[in-house]
Design an enzyme around this catalytic site. Structure first.
Site, PDB file in Angstrom:
ATOM      1  N   GLU A  14      79.548  84.082  29.991  1.00 14.00           N
ATOM      2  CA  GLU A  14      79.085  85.190  29.143  1.00 14.00           C
ATOM      3  C   GLU A  14      77.641  85.049  28.680  1.00 14.00           C
ATOM      4  OE1 GLU A  14      83.577  85.265  28.752  1.00 14.00           O
ATOM      5  OE2 GLU A  14      82.013  83.741  28.908  1.00 14.00           O
ATOM      6  N   GLU A  35      89.655  82.970  29.370  1.00 18.52           N
ATOM      7  CA  GLU A  35      90.062  83.017  27.960  1.00 18.52           C
ATOM      8  C   GLU A  35      91.522  83.438  27.819  1.00 18.52           C
ATOM      9  OE1 GLU A  35      86.498  84.223  25.193  1.00 18.52           O
ATOM     10  OE2 GLU A  35      86.338  85.336  27.057  1.00 18.52           O
TER      11      GLU A  35
END
Length: 725
Positions: free
Chosen positions: A135, A115
């Protein structure tokens, strides 16, 4: 020792290289994120800095956000420990900053690491770098902008697939998708990244803010169709995992209302999910698995593992062939021994089928399959055993036969050779009773199919040497298993803990509860199959043999069902002959076989345990679940009390990997603590008064329940002295 730090060096070319270090995988700890922010602010303010390159130290970019923070939040409930930097750092300072940033990526960029790179204006990667957003496997969603930027860089469909699967892609695939701007050799990574950053400044390369990109998102109608299909899949395949639908909602918010709105919703939903029971369970399992590699007086005394290059497997049946497959596909030479040519050829053929299956499923390339099969040699005697580093015996569960085999191989194998048995329940002291090298005897209990199931239960006796334990743990990791070391007792940790599973299910059937309803209830809880479908799969012969072992070992707290014997007398043996409790047809799900109902009725008549002789008990689905799972928790308490495992979390990971207990519930002991020891104890006490010793609460459970101590809390020092470990 490498330091946890963020540094910045400004070159003569005007490029600031910001490097963060947090070994072993440069996790984005709170201090690292704060350090990145500090260096970025400094770089943006300095007149001698034209552009920025961000990278991780030591050949790895980042393994993602430091999930130790999740553990702290789960202990305290304090969400403020999460850094709130998705917008302030990644949008305001990095992405919308006045100076361009290039991410120089090597080794891996996972989760928050990836990210961070997506907030940069370009990504240059070394070959074979792993890229992923895993995640969802921890019960949350990407929280640093991944739900918004990934679809804009690789397209909506691929982004949804990557997030929902949690699987990584290579930098080469990332380049084809548009996630990576260039793949360059490691030694040129920083040089190319610096040049690229300056090219952006000088307008020779585009200044790409991924949050503002829309060209890969497609039309709104196409996007809505992707969301519709993905939601349908999630409801069917992962009905118990709320993070999947939540992730789709957040991505959709960004598609409809823009990336910035998507980021705001992402942060809100991320904070909600972090505190969910699902995240607590999955994070616990994550740490439980890592804890298994630490074993007191074995891994902490300076021993170095010895390399196992060549192994022998005795017995080429279902288990032996699976074990051999696991070894050869991990570059360990295998000598497969059988008693005659017919059995040997069958064993080799099963191994070939296993290897072909791995190729078909994309787990193994054709080249590696050929190499694996070339590392296998079939034999009918022990002549090839003189230079093996390990023997794994995988013959039938027969004590005299196993004793004979170990007496023979002790004379032939070299003195360093590990002498392992794949027994699933026989006392190891019996197996090694007749040999001198009892310090080399160890259990290597694989779960079927051995080349697929991830757990390796390692059983030590009081005499097994620390070196042999360490060596087998190392082999386990080399063949991609999770090795868990346990003490020696009937059934060891997994089968011992779960022996009440089939017993209580059978008991309920004989109290008049519908057999197929029991399986439905267990599946709805999250196990892949119920106790009776599992019995069909393993075969009734196994159920009879194991039942006798446990009845002998745990007299007074087992219950003998007449049902399995009746099924065998009626010519039924589960999936082995296609006749079980369920009907199995290719291409369709198993369905209840109504023709077993008369057999069940006959069994109920013989058992005669229904209240009043003929009146079936009335129970809710919740009571069915509890009457099957609470006795398992009770047995887990006895296993903990006897010190069969080092820590309670070892039982959690073995229940998840060995018995497919749902990982999002955290494992059997973790789940029990969420239910509450007092409630479990009270229920068992009530049922033991009604139905007998099968439900009698253990003293460990009683003590924990009455004192309000979690079942997973470490045992007292006095208990630890009696530990089998």
């Amino acid at each position: 020792m490498a330091r946890v730090e963020v540094t910045m060096e400004v070159g003569n070319d005007g490029v600031a290289v910001i490097t963060f270090s947090n070994p072993p995988v440069n996790a984005l700890a709170v201090s690292i994120i704060a350090g990145l922010k500090e260096k970025y602010v400094e770089a943006m303010m300095r007149n001698d800095v034209k552009a920025i390159v961000v990278t991780g130290k030591g050949g790895k970019f980042s393994g993602g956000f430091d999930i130790n923070v999740f553990q702290k939040i789960h202990r305290t409930g304090d969400i403020s420990q999460l850094p709130d930097e998705s917008i302030d750092l990644l949008v305001n300072i990095v992405e919308d900053g006045k100076k361009p940033t290039v991410a120089a990526v090597e080794g891996l960029a996972l989760g928050g690491g990836l990210e961070l790179t997506m907030a940069c204006h370009a990504r240059i990667a070394a070959p074979k770098t792993q890229l992923s957003l895993p995640e969802l496997s921890l019960g949350v969603i990407p929280g640093f902008g991944g739900t918004q930027r990934l679809p804009r860089l690789v397209g909506l469909s691929k982004a949804v697939e990557m997030m929902r699967s949690s699987k990584s892609i290579s930098s080469e695939e990332g380049y084809k998708l548009g996630l990576v701007d260039a793949v360059v050799p490691s030694e040129e990574l920083l040089k190319v990244s610096r040049r690229w950053a300056l090219d952006i400044v000088e307008k020779r390369k585009p200044w790409v803010r991924s949050l503002h990109q829309t060209d890969k998102l497609g039309s709104l109608s196409e996007a809505l169709e992707i969301f519709k299909i993905s939601r349908q899949q999630a409801r069917i395949t992962v009905p118990h995992l709320p993070q999947h639908l939540a992730c789709l909602d957040v991505i959709e918010e960004g598609i409809i209302r823009g990336g910035y709105s998507g980021l705001l919703k992402e942060t809100k939903v991320f904070h909600e999910l972090v505190l969910s029971d699902t995240a607590k369970g999955l994070v616990h399992v994550f740490f439980a698995q890592r804890a298994t590699s630490k074993l007191p007086n074995v891994t902490d005394i300076g021993l170095k593992p010895r390399l196992v290059k060549k192994a022998a497997v005795i017995g080429g049946g279902l288990m032996g062939s699976g074990i051999a497959t696991a070894l050869i596909t991990s570059n360990i030479y295998v000598v497969l021994k059988e008693v005659n040519s017919e059995y040997l050829l069958k064993g080799i053929k099963m191994i070939e089928v296993n290897v072909r299956g791995l190729v078909t499923r994309g787990k193994l390339t054709q080249d590696k399959a050929h190499k694996a099969l070339s590392m296998l040699k079939g034999v009918l005697d022990y002549s090839e055993f003189k230079d093996v580093d390990m023997v794994i015996e995988a013959v039938i569960e027969n004590v005299p036969l196993k004793q004979k085999i170990f007496s023979e191989i002790e004379k032939i194998c070299p003195p360093h050779c590990i002498l392992a048995t794949n027994t699933s329940s026989i006392d190891l002291n019996l197996v090694g009773e007749k040999i001198g090298s009892q310090d080399r005897i160890i259990g290597a209990h694989f779960f079927s199919p051995a080349h697929v199931m991830p757990l390796l239960e390692i059983i030590r006796t009081e005499k097994t040497s620390a070196q042999v334990i360490l060596d087998l743990m190392t082999v386990g990791k080399a063949i991609k298993k999770v090795p868990v070391v346990v003490g020696n007792c009937t059934g060891f940790a997994v089968n011992r803990t779960f022996f009440p599973y089939a017993q209580c299910a059978n008991f309920l059937v004989h109290l008049g509860v519908d057999l197929f309803r029991i399986d439905r209830v267990i599946c709805n809880f999250g196990l892949p199959m119920g106790p009776f479908q599992l019995q069909d799969l393993s075969g009734y012969g196994v159920a009879v043999a194991v039942g006798k072992e446990f009845a002998a070992a745990f007299q007074g707290r087992t219950w003998e069902s007449p049902l399995v014997d009746l099924m065998l007398k009626n010519g039924r043996n589960g999936r082995q002959n296609g006749k079980g409790y369920f009907i199995y047809e290719k291409g369709s799900k198993p369905r209840p076989d109504p023709s077993v109902l008369p057999i069940i009725e006959e069994s109920r008549r013989l058992a005669n345990i229904m209240p009043g002789g003929k009146q079936p008990i009335s129970v809710t689905d919740q009571e069915i679940l509890e009457m099957i799972l609470f006795p398992i928790v009770n047995e887990a308490c006895r296993v903990l009390d006897e010190g069969v495992v080092v820590r309670a979390s070892d039982l959690d990971i073995t229940s998840v990997l060995g018995m497919s207990f749902p990982s999002y519930r955290g494992g059997i002991v973790f789940w029990a603590d969420t239910v509450g020891a007092l409630y479990i104890y009270t229920c068992l006490k009530k049922w033991s008064a009604m139905y007998g010793n099968l439900f009698n609460p253990s003293s460990y459970l009683e003590e924990r329940a009455t004192k309000g101590i979690p079942l997973s809390a470490p045992a007292s020092a006095s208990l630890a002295l009696n530990s089998r470990l």
